[in-house]
Motif scaffolding. Structure first.
Motif, PDB file in Angstrom:
ATOM      1  N   LYS A 329       0.826  -1.206   0.000  1.00  0.00           N
ATOM      2  CA  LYS A 329       0.000   0.000   0.000  1.00  0.00           C
ATOM      3  C   LYS A 329       0.865   1.262   0.000  1.00  0.00           C
ATOM      4  O   LYS A 329       0.569   2.233  -0.705  1.00  0.00           O
ATOM      5  CB  LYS A 329      -0.934   0.001   1.216  1.00  0.00           C
ATOM      6  CG  LYS A 329      -2.097  -0.966   1.106  1.00  0.00           C
ATOM      7  CD  LYS A 329      -3.048  -0.801   2.291  1.00  0.00           C
ATOM      8  CE  LYS A 329      -4.292  -1.672   2.136  1.00  0.00           C
ATOM      9  NZ  LYS A 329      -5.244  -1.482   3.270  1.00  0.00           N
ATOM     10  N   ALA A 330       1.929   1.257   0.809  1.00  0.00           N
ATOM     11  CA  ALA A 330       2.797   2.427   0.882  1.00  0.00           C
ATOM     12  C   ALA A 330       3.505   2.668  -0.447  1.00  0.00           C
ATOM     13  O   ALA A 330       3.646   3.813  -0.898  1.00  0.00           O
ATOM     14  CB  ALA A 330       3.820   2.253   2.001  1.00  0.00           C
ATOM     15  N   TYR A 333       1.055   4.067  -2.944  1.00  0.00           N
ATOM     16  CA  TYR A 333       0.844   5.489  -2.639  1.00  0.00           C
ATOM     17  C   TYR A 333       2.002   6.325  -3.179  1.00  0.00           C
ATOM     18  O   TYR A 333       1.792   7.409  -3.746  1.00  0.00           O
ATOM     19  CB  TYR A 333       0.712   5.669  -1.132  1.00  0.00           C
ATOM     20  CG  TYR A 333       0.510   7.111  -0.682  1.00  0.00           C
ATOM     21  CD1 TYR A 333      -0.771   7.631  -0.519  1.00  0.00           C
ATOM     22  CD2 TYR A 333       1.599   7.938  -0.419  1.00  0.00           C
ATOM     23  CE1 TYR A 333      -0.970   8.953  -0.109  1.00  0.00           C
ATOM     24  CE2 TYR A 333       1.419   9.260  -0.017  1.00  0.00           C
ATOM     25  CZ  TYR A 333       0.135   9.754   0.141  1.00  0.00           C
ATOM     26  OH  TYR A 333      -0.039  11.059   0.553  1.00  0.00           O
ATOM     27  N   THR A 367       9.757  -0.092   5.305  1.00  0.00           N
ATOM     28  CA  THR A 367       8.498  -0.386   5.995  1.00  0.00           C
ATOM     29  C   THR A 367       8.758  -1.036   7.341  1.00  0.00           C
ATOM     30  O   THR A 367       8.149  -0.668   8.352  1.00  0.00           O
ATOM     31  CB  THR A 367       7.618  -1.304   5.125  1.00  0.00           C
ATOM     32  OG1 THR A 367       7.405  -0.691   3.851  1.00  0.00           O
ATOM     33  CG2 THR A 367       6.275  -1.558   5.794  1.00  0.00           C
ATOM     34  N   ASP A 396      -4.889   6.982   6.120  1.00  0.00           N
ATOM     35  CA  ASP A 396      -3.545   6.488   6.437  1.00  0.00           C
ATOM     36  C   ASP A 396      -2.453   7.265   5.699  1.00  0.00           C
ATOM     37  O   ASP A 396      -1.375   6.741   5.396  1.00  0.00           O
ATOM     38  CB  ASP A 396      -3.411   4.990   6.108  1.00  0.00           C
ATOM     39  CG  ASP A 396      -4.428   4.140   6.851  1.00  0.00           C
ATOM     40  OD1 ASP A 396      -4.936   4.617   7.880  1.00  0.00           O
ATOM     41  OD2 ASP A 396      -4.721   3.018   6.397  1.00  0.00           O
ATOM     42  N   SER A 397      -2.728   8.535   5.415  1.00  0.00           N
ATOM     43  CA  SER A 397      -1.771   9.353   4.670  1.00  0.00           C
ATOM     44  C   SER A 397      -0.502   9.624   5.475  1.00  0.00           C
ATOM     45  O   SER A 397       0.578   9.780   4.900  1.00  0.00           O
ATOM     46  CB  SER A 397      -2.415  10.680   4.261  1.00  0.00           C
ATOM     47  OG  SER A 397      -3.514  10.461   3.402  1.00  0.00           O
ATOM     48  N   ASN A 400       1.967   6.793   5.052  1.00  0.00           N
ATOM     49  CA  ASN A 400       2.445   6.771   3.673  1.00  0.00           C
ATOM     50  C   ASN A 400       3.380   7.942   3.378  1.00  0.00           C
ATOM     51  O   ASN A 400       4.364   7.791   2.642  1.00  0.00           O
ATOM     52  CB  ASN A 400       1.255   6.784   2.714  1.00  0.00           C
ATOM     53  CG  ASN A 400       0.450   5.489   2.759  1.00  0.00           C
ATOM     54  OD1 ASN A 400       1.000   4.425   3.031  1.00  0.00           O
ATOM     55  ND2 ASN A 400      -0.835   5.578   2.520  1.00  0.00           N
ATOM     56  N   CYS A 404       7.248   7.909   2.143  1.00  0.00           N
ATOM     57  CA  CYS A 404       7.772   8.665   1.000  1.00  0.00           C
ATOM     58  C   CYS A 404       8.959   9.531   1.422  1.00  0.00           C
ATOM     59  O   CYS A 404       9.955   9.632   0.691  1.00  0.00           O
ATOM     60  CB  CYS A 404       6.673   9.521   0.384  1.00  0.00           C
ATOM     61  SG  CYS A 404       5.302   8.565  -0.323  1.00  0.00           S
TER      62      CYS A 404
END
Length: 460
Positions: A329-330, A333, A367, A396-397, A400, A404
């Protein structure tokens, strides 16, 4: 031979633990030493390494401890196999301790795999770990109690009590015989003074929640009051529980349409645009067409390894298996939100050489590092200054964006230092330290976090 291929395998406390069985291959410079192994090993934690060697006297393979000094290699060795035993990997899901009990685990593994006898240092380390476990438990519980006693709510209640007591004293003075004998003008002045005194105390009560602003404003908070160390609120806890659930959810593209959609988006964002690791050239008009998507029932394809820096064809279920769908997911994103940056990083490192980092494996390691920083695996969210970042995080920004920031910082440090894969351990440790310092500054929300990251030079 100036370097040799080395295959690491993490051996957890049991074969069903999250870390057990994780493998990664890296290039090690020769002569191979314990220090080079530690620097090249891409995972966080403290590990003891064992090397698989051939015992000529017994005509079989055995696992030998890697000690300081140059390791022994056979003349025809093409791949070195290393077993990594985590001595301090974090919270253990069965014992509930911060320091695993390695005594029984090592003894059982020796019996089942024919390993050498447990060295003396392991017994000493195990005894010391038990002492550290007891002390850390006592220290954390005591710290939590002290934080509860010193909350700003308690301070506000105390100021409120003092306000009421002061008002009573003032009323007694104003009702005394001396006050009655004052002239009308003097009484009026006294009442004005009383109102000012009362207003001043009320202002103290209203500003108690911002009591720490003066001590933190010099670090720059974007004009917003900084937070203090406290446990996460209901909104933040919901977000953290969601992230922990993703960590424990394995990829299943066949049964989960959401997982299949994530895999398809990652493939479309990266794989079709990145050259194979063998060619190191971008797609041109005369180049072969982009590879077709992998079969939906498995999403297994050699292109994950050839183009995106993973170590197996089953990148989503194998290489990312220890992070569930959290890393997937990360990464999606990252490729969706910062597509040009992600594509540049992945393309620049697509060739499998020592001067490049493996893009996919770095994403998994990053992660795991964030999981350790936030305590997601053990779900024990202690008092900290950064939980406000997650309080109103619906999508869940926050996690993420931290991912980044960390990935961009790793890429910057790698290029700035002209690093090779042997330097990866030092780079990810530096990244972890920089992110921890950013969170410790007490950002109140995601916007504040990104502003602080920009001022700290973490946005590249």
């Amino acid at each position: 031979m100036s370097s040799i291929r080395c295959r690491f395998e993490i051996q957890g406390l049991d074969f069903e633990s999250c870390e057990a069985g994780t493998t990664v291959e890296v290039e090690i410079l020769l002569p191979m030493t314990l220090e080079l192994l530690e620097n090249a090993f891409p995972f966080e934690g403290i590990y003891h390494f064992r090397q698989k060697i051939y015992n000529k006297s017994q005509n079989n393979w055995v696992w030998a401890d890697v000690l300081p000094g140059e390791a022994k290699l056979a003349s025809d060795t093409k791949m070195v196999e290393i077993l990594a035993l985590p001595l301090s990997f974090g919270f253990h899901h069965e014992t509930g301790s911060l320091y695993p009990d390695w005594g029984n685990a090592l003894a059982e593994e020796e019996r089942s795999r024919g390993w050498r006898r447990q060295p003396a240092w392991a017994s000493k380390a195990n005894a010391k770990a038990k002492v550290l476990q007891q002390r850390s438990s006592e220290s954390l519980e005591g710290l939590a109690d002290r934080v509860d006693d010193l909350t700003l709510d308690g301070l506000a209640d105390r100021v409120d009590d003092l306000t009421l007591e002061a008002k009573k004293k003032l009323d007694q003075v104003m009702a005394s015989d001396a006050a009655v004998k004052l002239g009308q003008k003097s009484v009026a002045v006294g009442k004005v003074v009383g109102k000012l005194f009362s207003s001043g105390l009320s202002a103290v009560v209203n500003s108690a929640g911002n009591a720490s602003a003066s001590s933190s404003s010099s670090r720059g908070g974007g004009g917003k009051p900084p937070t203090v160390a406290r446990v996460p609120g209901p909104g933040a806890r919901d977000v953290l529980e969601r992230l922990s659930a993703d960590l424990g959810t394995r990829f299943d593209g066949c049964q989960s349409p959401q997982h299949a959609d994530l895999a398809t988006r990652l493939w479309a964002a990266l794989v079709v645009h990145i050259p194979t690791s063998s060619s190191g050239q971008t797609h041109q008009a005369h180049s072969p067409p982009p590879p077709p998507p992998p079969p939906a029932e498995s999403f297994v394809s050699q292109e994950w390894k050839n183009r995106c820096g993973f170590v197996s064809d089953d990148a989503l279920g194998g290489d990312m298996g220890k992070t569930g769908v959290l890393a997937l997911k990360a990464l999606v994103y990252f490729t969706d939100t910062y597509n040009r940056k992600a594509l540049r990083m992945a393309t620049a490192n697509s060739a499998s050489v020592a001067a490049n980092y493996p893009f996919g494996i770095v994403a998994v390691n990053l992660t795991l590092m964030l999981v350790d920083v936030l305590g997601l695996r053990q779900r024990r969210f202690l008092s900290a200054a950064h939980w406000g970042v997650f309080e109103h995080d619906i999508e869940d920004s926050a996690f993420n964006e931290l991912f980044c920031l960390g990935f961009g910082h790793i890429d910057f440090l790698w290029r700035d230092r002209k690093a090779t894969r042997a330097d990866f351990g030092a780079i990810i440790k530096q990244t972890k330290s920089d992110l921890q310092e950013l969170l410790a500054a007490g950002p109140v929300d995601l916007e504040d976090l990104l502003q602080r990251a920009n001022r700290a030079g973490l946005v590249h």
